[in-house]
Design an enzyme around this catalytic site. Structure first.
Site, short mmCIF file in Angstrom:
data_model
loop_
_atom_site.label_atom_id
_atom_site.label_comp_id
_atom_site.label_asym_id
_atom_site.label_seq_id
_atom_site.Cartn_x
_atom_site.Cartn_y
_atom_site.Cartn_z
N HIS A 95 0.82 -1.22 0.00
CA HIS A 95 0.00 0.00 0.00
C HIS A 95 0.85 1.27 0.00
O HIS A 95 0.53 2.24 0.70
CB HIS A 95 -0.95 0.00 1.19
CG HIS A 95 -2.00 -1.07 1.14
ND1 HIS A 95 -2.48 -1.60 -0.04
CD2 HIS A 95 -2.66 -1.73 2.14
CE1 HIS A 95 -3.40 -2.51 0.23
NE2 HIS A 95 -3.52 -2.63 1.53
N HIS A 165 -9.63 1.63 0.58
CA HIS A 165 -9.56 0.49 1.50
C HIS A 165 -10.69 0.52 2.53
O HIS A 165 -10.48 0.20 3.70
CB HIS A 165 -8.19 0.50 2.20
CG HIS A 165 -7.73 -0.85 2.65
ND1 HIS A 165 -8.37 -1.59 3.61
CD2 HIS A 165 -6.67 -1.60 2.25
CE1 HIS A 165 -7.72 -2.73 3.81
NE2 HIS A 165 -6.69 -2.76 2.99
N GLU A 277 -11.56 -3.85 -2.92
CA GLU A 277 -10.60 -2.83 -3.32
C GLU A 277 -10.37 -2.93 -4.83
O GLU A 277 -9.59 -3.75 -5.29
CB GLU A 277 -9.28 -3.02 -2.57
CG GLU A 277 -9.42 -3.00 -1.06
CD GLU A 277 -8.19 -3.59 -0.39
OE1 GLU A 277 -7.08 -3.08 -0.62
OE2 GLU A 277 -8.34 -4.59 0.36
#
Length: 311
Positions: A95, A165, A277
């Site tokens: 991420h 997210h 996601e």
């Protein structure tokens, strides 16, 4: 309105949106979707204070980047140059690294009663990524749904894979393994022991990953999903009295059933929420056969994802 003040002294704002029975709260910190209410019921996992987001969050509601999901070994090669990224997930970069977009204060660029646009400039070398990247995300309450529109552009070749997210719980609480999921996805990405794709796009037919017909999330693997699916169409989640239909321009979706949530470290325990996601595939910079995540100067990358709700 001011949501809180960072240790640096920089304020974090909260923007309230409304459209019919829909209400949303968006933070400038991490471009976080803090709340999404449908007829008064909050259907996303959020935190009450800025301090909680600084210390107890697992990317709750945030826009993650510069590269959402995992990059193996924290490295990739672009135009013959190898780039090294901070590793923060075993041997992987996850991420966007140690200080990804979820930990940045975005600029409030525009707002109306039902939409807000946030922008962020990520400088060359930020978390090891090349090029100065300019990103924006717009949250819009549109009739019976929430739409997210992303744009990115760069001044030098780079890779980018933005996603949101948010953890959803359509019942407003409890365990999401009873939620019923259907996904128009005939293939998924098998992963190794480090959750890195093997490179195969495997058929779901006859496996625990087949959601082409609806069934409860917890009916197989006890809901132990954290995998990317190749989308052929929408995904739909249902609980008694409410359904959410997700559509996107992205080629895949990381379906995570929240099994690694830790009730000691966060306010939420395992399976308190599920994530859809929408994104390009994990570790794409190291898999030339995957859809490319390379962005070059002069290009404008756009994507859109919509979550629609119906009784």
């Amino acid at each position: 309105m001011t949501f809180g003040i960072l240790p640096s002294g920089r304020p974090v704002e909260r923007v309230e949106l409304r459209s019919g029975e829909l209400r949303a709260s968006v933070l400038t910190y991490g471009a976080i979707l803090q709340r999404l209410e449908i007829a008064g019921v909050n259907v996303v996992l959020g935190l009450d204070t800025l301090q909680d987001y600084l210390t107890r969050s697992r990317y709750f509601g945030a826009v993650v980047g510069r590269y959402g999901n995992r990059i193996a070994g924290g490295r990739f090669t672009l135009d013959g140059v190898e780039y090294r990224l901070p590793v923060n997930n075993g041997s992987n970069s996850l991420h966007g690294g140690i200080e990804g977009f979820d930990k940045k204060v975005w600029t409030l660029a525009d707002r109306t009663t039902r939409s807000v646009t946030l922008t962020l400039v990520s400088p060359d070398g930020d978390q090891g990524y090349p090029g100065t990247l300019t990103a924006s995300v717009t949250y819009t309450l549109d009739g019976d749904g929430l739409r997210l529109d992303y744009t990115t552009e760069t001044d030098a070749p780079t890779v980018v894979n933005l996603t949101n997210h948010t953890y959803f719980n359509l019942a407003g609480g409890g365990d999401v393994r009873g939620h019923v999921l259907r996904m128009d996805a005939a293939r998924y990405l098998p992963v190794d022991e480090h959750k890195i794709p093997t490179g195969e796009l495997a058929p779901v037919k006859g496996t625990d990953f087949d959601f082409t017909t609806p069934h409860p999330i917890g009916a197989r693997m006890d809901g132990g999903y954290d995998h990317c699916f190749v989308l052929d169409g929408p995904a739909e989640v249902r609980v008694p009295g409410l359904a959410m239909i997700m559509t996107t321009t992205e080629p895949g979706v990381q379906f995570y059933a929240g099994g690694m949530l830790d009730g000691a470290a966060t306010p939420y325990g395992p399976h308190a929420g599920l994530c859809l996601e929408t994104q390009h595939f994990p570790d794409s910079p190291n898999h030339p056969a995957f859809p490319s995540t390379v962005l070059r100067p002069g290009e404008l990358r756009t994507s859109s994802t919509t979550y629609r709700f119906t009784a």
